[in-house]
Design a protein around this motif. Structure first.
Motif, short mmCIF file in Angstrom:
data_model
loop_
_atom_site.label_atom_id
_atom_site.label_comp_id
_atom_site.label_asym_id
_atom_site.label_seq_id
_atom_site.Cartn_x
_atom_site.Cartn_y
_atom_site.Cartn_z
N ASN A 58 0.81 -1.20 0.01
CA ASN A 58 0.08 0.13 -0.06
C ASN A 58 0.73 1.30 -0.02
OD1 ASN A 58 -2.56 -1.11 -0.17
ND2 ASN A 58 -2.86 -1.29 1.99
N ASN A 59 1.84 1.27 0.77
CA ASN A 59 2.73 2.31 0.89
C ASN A 59 3.60 2.87 -0.63
OD1 ASN A 59 2.37 3.04 3.52
ND2 ASN A 59 4.23 1.99 4.31
N ALA A 60 3.96 1.45 -1.24
CA ALA A 60 4.40 1.67 -2.43
C ALA A 60 3.53 2.19 -3.64
CB ALA A 60 5.13 0.19 -2.93
N ALA A 78 5.18 5.56 -3.67
CA ALA A 78 6.31 5.63 -4.44
C ALA A 78 6.26 5.61 -5.96
CB ALA A 78 6.98 4.11 -4.05
N GLU A 79 5.31 5.81 -6.32
CA GLU A 79 4.85 5.82 -7.92
C GLU A 79 5.70 4.80 -8.54
OE1 GLU A 79 5.92 9.76 -9.11
OE2 GLU A 79 4.89 10.46 -7.63
N ALA A 80 5.65 3.47 -7.99
CA ALA A 80 6.40 2.59 -8.37
C ALA A 80 5.41 1.97 -9.84
CB ALA A 80 6.27 1.24 -7.44
N LYS A 81 6.28 1.23 -10.56
CA LYS A 81 5.90 0.59 -11.83
C LYS A 81 5.78 -0.78 -11.62
CE LYS A 81 7.44 3.96 -15.26
NZ LYS A 81 8.24 4.99 -14.37
N GLU A 82 6.33 -1.38 -10.72
CA GLU A 82 6.52 -2.71 -10.50
C GLU A 82 6.76 -3.19 -8.98
OE1 GLU A 82 9.65 -5.18 -12.42
OE2 GLU A 82 8.34 -6.72 -12.52
N ILE A 83 6.01 -4.17 -8.57
CA ILE A 83 6.39 -4.35 -7.01
C ILE A 83 6.96 -5.94 -7.15
CG2 ILE A 83 5.49 -4.57 -4.66
CD1 ILE A 83 3.81 -2.14 -5.54
N LYS A 84 7.83 -6.14 -6.36
CA LYS A 84 8.16 -7.72 -5.92
C LYS A 84 8.27 -7.94 -4.54
CE LYS A 84 11.14 -7.91 -9.98
NZ LYS A 84 12.63 -7.94 -10.34
N ILE A 85 7.34 -9.23 -4.47
CA ILE A 85 7.26 -9.76 -3.19
C ILE A 85 7.78 -11.16 -3.19
CG2 ILE A 85 5.76 -10.46 -1.24
CD1 ILE A 85 3.52 -8.67 -2.81
N GLU A 103 10.60 -10.30 1.40
CA GLU A 103 11.33 -9.01 0.82
C GLU A 103 10.29 -8.41 -0.03
OE1 GLU A 103 15.26 -9.89 -0.83
OE2 GLU A 103 15.04 -8.18 -2.24
N VAL A 104 10.11 -7.12 0.02
CA VAL A 104 9.20 -6.29 -0.84
C VAL A 104 10.27 -5.65 -1.56
CG1 VAL A 104 7.34 -5.11 -0.77
CG2 VAL A 104 7.34 -6.91 0.71
N THR A 105 9.94 -5.36 -2.72
CA THR A 105 10.92 -4.12 -3.43
C THR A 105 9.96 -3.53 -4.43
OG1 THR A 105 11.69 -5.87 -5.18
CG2 THR A 105 13.15 -5.43 -3.15
N ASP A 106 10.35 -2.30 -4.70
CA ASP A 106 9.67 -1.53 -5.70
C ASP A 106 10.76 -0.79 -6.45
OD1 ASP A 106 9.72 1.34 -4.73
OD2 ASP A 106 8.67 0.31 -3.13
N ASP A 107 10.27 -0.33 -7.82
CA ASP A 107 11.15 0.38 -8.42
C ASP A 107 10.82 1.92 -8.61
OD1 ASP A 107 8.88 0.34 -9.91
OD2 ASP A 107 9.94 -0.40 -11.68
N GLY A 108 10.21 2.43 -7.23
CA GLY A 108 9.70 3.79 -7.33
C GLY A 108 10.58 4.63 -7.00
N LYS A 109 10.27 5.95 -6.62
CA LYS A 109 11.24 7.17 -6.41
C LYS A 109 11.87 6.99 -5.11
CE LYS A 109 7.50 10.20 -4.60
NZ LYS A 109 6.67 11.34 -4.66
N ARG A 147 15.79 6.14 -6.05
CA ARG A 147 15.77 4.72 -6.31
C ARG A 147 14.89 3.89 -5.38
NH1 ARG A 147 18.53 1.47 -2.82
NH2 ARG A 147 20.41 2.61 -1.77
N GLY A 148 14.40 2.78 -6.28
CA GLY A 148 13.58 2.11 -5.43
C GLY A 148 13.83 1.65 -3.97
N SER A 149 12.80 1.07 -3.46
CA SER A 149 13.10 0.74 -2.07
C SER A 149 13.04 -0.71 -1.85
CB SER A 149 12.22 1.59 -1.06
OG SER A 149 11.80 2.70 -1.36
N THR A 150 13.81 -1.26 -0.81
CA THR A 150 13.82 -2.59 -0.42
C THR A 150 13.67 -2.78 1.05
OG1 THR A 150 15.25 -3.25 -2.30
CG2 THR A 150 15.19 -4.80 -0.43
#
Lengths: 226, 254
Positions: free
Chosen positions: B175-177, B181-188, B200-206, B244-247
């Motif tokens: 939800n935060n992402a 984060a304006e992410a385009k993709e989220i990986k769990i 692990e939750v990563t996103d390619d947001g700001k 850069r994205g967050s992990t």
């Protein structure tokens, strides 16, 4: 060979401990430790030259001790200036060391002050360094930024400085009366100097050994742990 | 010079720095301990506030849902039923109204089930964390049109507390992402390593600034996760930076 002679040799050789550690760990040094490295090189060279001067030229080498005291004070104070956070303290440190250096040069213009052991300059140098150590300790108590004192290079260096310069200040305050008196008791006082000198160098070596690795220092990614 | 005087002065000169160093070390560690205790107290307080805040958010959400959806539907049902009396002799109108009332009740029932499912996903209870996360990522992808990939090679069930804490934390992080984060993709990714469960939750947001997150005024999201982790002895680590994205990595001992 008497006990003080053995101690004198051991103490002189002790200068190589921090030098070896500094050479091994030099890649990890921050600016303050680089200044300490320069100080160690200068003290090693002084020790070697002074020993040869006394043994082979059979002439007094007190002028070397006088010059070295000024250079020593200059390098150590600059090292502490690097770790001080407060800008006012940094400025005062710079002013103090500049005034001291000019005063020492002015004092040395009189030949007797330069050639003989200069009790005044040596004592002032010791006091300035002791004050720097106390300011550093006070700063540590205020900020509490260091997690473990036992693995902090500047803590070991400061302990070394405090022990060595407090001890030698007592000897230097009485200058020639104590250090160059012919009586056996006063000669024994040199033993204290050799022991202090040896402890000082060992502690410096320990401090330099705990310098951080480049990886820890250059890590840019931030992380937090709950 | 008097020899005794020199011995006394020398002893003092030796003892003073040693005493100063010992005193310094004692005072330093004492102050450090006090600071740590104060920090832990502040953290505990923040977690408590986050927990209370989170409960309030959930209550407000349930209240809103009940008022806007169930309340409105039940009002409409009551009106529909009251109209039945008016048309007691008109059979066709009665049939129409009864049909509409049944539709309204069905919709109310459907909404109650949905709210209940949102509060406590049945998949988590019945099939466990892995299936629940799979279901969650698929539904979120469908609703948001944003690819949310879930990767897991495991096939196990874990302690109910752990499963719930990890599920809620994933919801919070996703939800935060989505929100910030304006992410385009989220990986769990869920995996096991050295007797530890690792999410692990990563996103390619700001990305975001860690200092801002560490402020006391920060949102309750991260605090909530920290609070949940403290209950199951888990750890939350995050590697974040603006631009850069967050992990986020959560590890829980098994």
């Amino acid at each position: 060979m008497t006990f003080p002679d053995i101690l004198a040799y051991v103490s002189s050789l002790g200068v190589f401990f921090p030098l070896i550690i500094a050479i091994i760990r030099r890649e990890n040094f921050t600016l303050e430790l680089k200044l300490m490295f320069v100080y160690i090189i200068v003290s090693t060279l002084t020790e070697i030259i002074a020993t040869f001067w006394a043994r082979y030229l059979h002439s007094p080498n007190h002028f070397m001790l006088n010059i070295f005291s000024v250079v020593e004070c200059l390098l150590l104070v600059l090292m502490y200036r690097e770790v001080f956070i407060n800008k006012l303290v940094k400025r005062i440190t710079l002013i103090t060391i500049s005034v001291f250096t000019f005063f020492a040069i002015f004092n040395f213009t009189e030949t007797s002050n330069f050639v003989k052991f200069n009790s005044l300059i040596n004592s002032i140098a010791c006091i300035i360094i002791i004050i720097c150590v106390f300011i550093y300790f006070f700063q540590l108590l205020q900020t509490l930024t260091v997690q473990k004192l036992s693995v902090t290079p500047m803590f070991w260096i400061s302990v070394a400085c405090l022990l060595y310069f407090s001890g030698t200040l007592f000897l230097f305050l009485y200058g020639e009366t104590v250090l160059f008196h012919k009586s056996p008791f006063f000669k024994e006082l040199w033993v204290i100097y050799f022991i202090l000198s040896f402890i000082f160098r060992i502690f410096l070596a320990i401090g330099l050994w705990f310098s951080k690795t480049p990886l820890q220092l250059k890590s840019s990614s931030k992380s937090a742990q709950s | 010079m008097n020899e005794v005087k020199i011995v006394i002065l020398g002893t003092i000169a030796m003892l003073l720095p040693v005493s100063a160093i010992i005193l310094f070390v004692i005072v330093y560690y004492r102050r450090q301990r006090l600071q740590r205790a104060a920090h832990e107290e502040a953290l505990h307080q923040a977690m408590l506030e986050a927990s209370v805040g989170s409960q309030e958010v959930v209550r407000r959400q349930i209240g809103g849902d009940l008022h806007d959806e169930i309340g409105a539907l039940l009002s409409a049902t009551r009106m529909s039923l009251s109209q039945l009396n008016k048309y007691s002799e008109n059979e066709s109108k009665r049939t129409l109204l009864l049909g509409r009332t049944e539709e309204l009740l069905n919709e109310a029932l459907h909404n109650v089930r949905r709210i209940s499912k949102d509060l406590m996903p049945s998949t988590l209870d019945e099939f466990g964390l892995i299936e629940a996360l799979k279901d969650f990522s698929q539904k979120m992808t469908l609703h948001t049109n944003l690819p949310i990939h879930f990767t897991c090679d495991l096939n196990a069930r874990y302690d109910a507390k752990t499963e719930l804490a990890l599920y809620r934390s994933t919801q919070e992080l996703v939800n935060n992402a989505l929100k910030h984060a304006e992410a385009k993709e989220i990986k769990i990714t869920l995996s096991e390593n050295n007797k530890k469960l690792r999410l692990e939750v990563t996103d390619d947001g700001k990305g975001f600034d860690l200092e801002a997150v560490n402020q006391p005024s920060r949102g309750i999201g991260i605090k909530n996760i920290e609070s949940r982790m403290s209950l199951i002895k888990g750890q939350l680590k995050f590697d974040v930076e603006i631009g850069r994205g967050s992990t986020f990595i959560i590890t829980v001992p098994l």
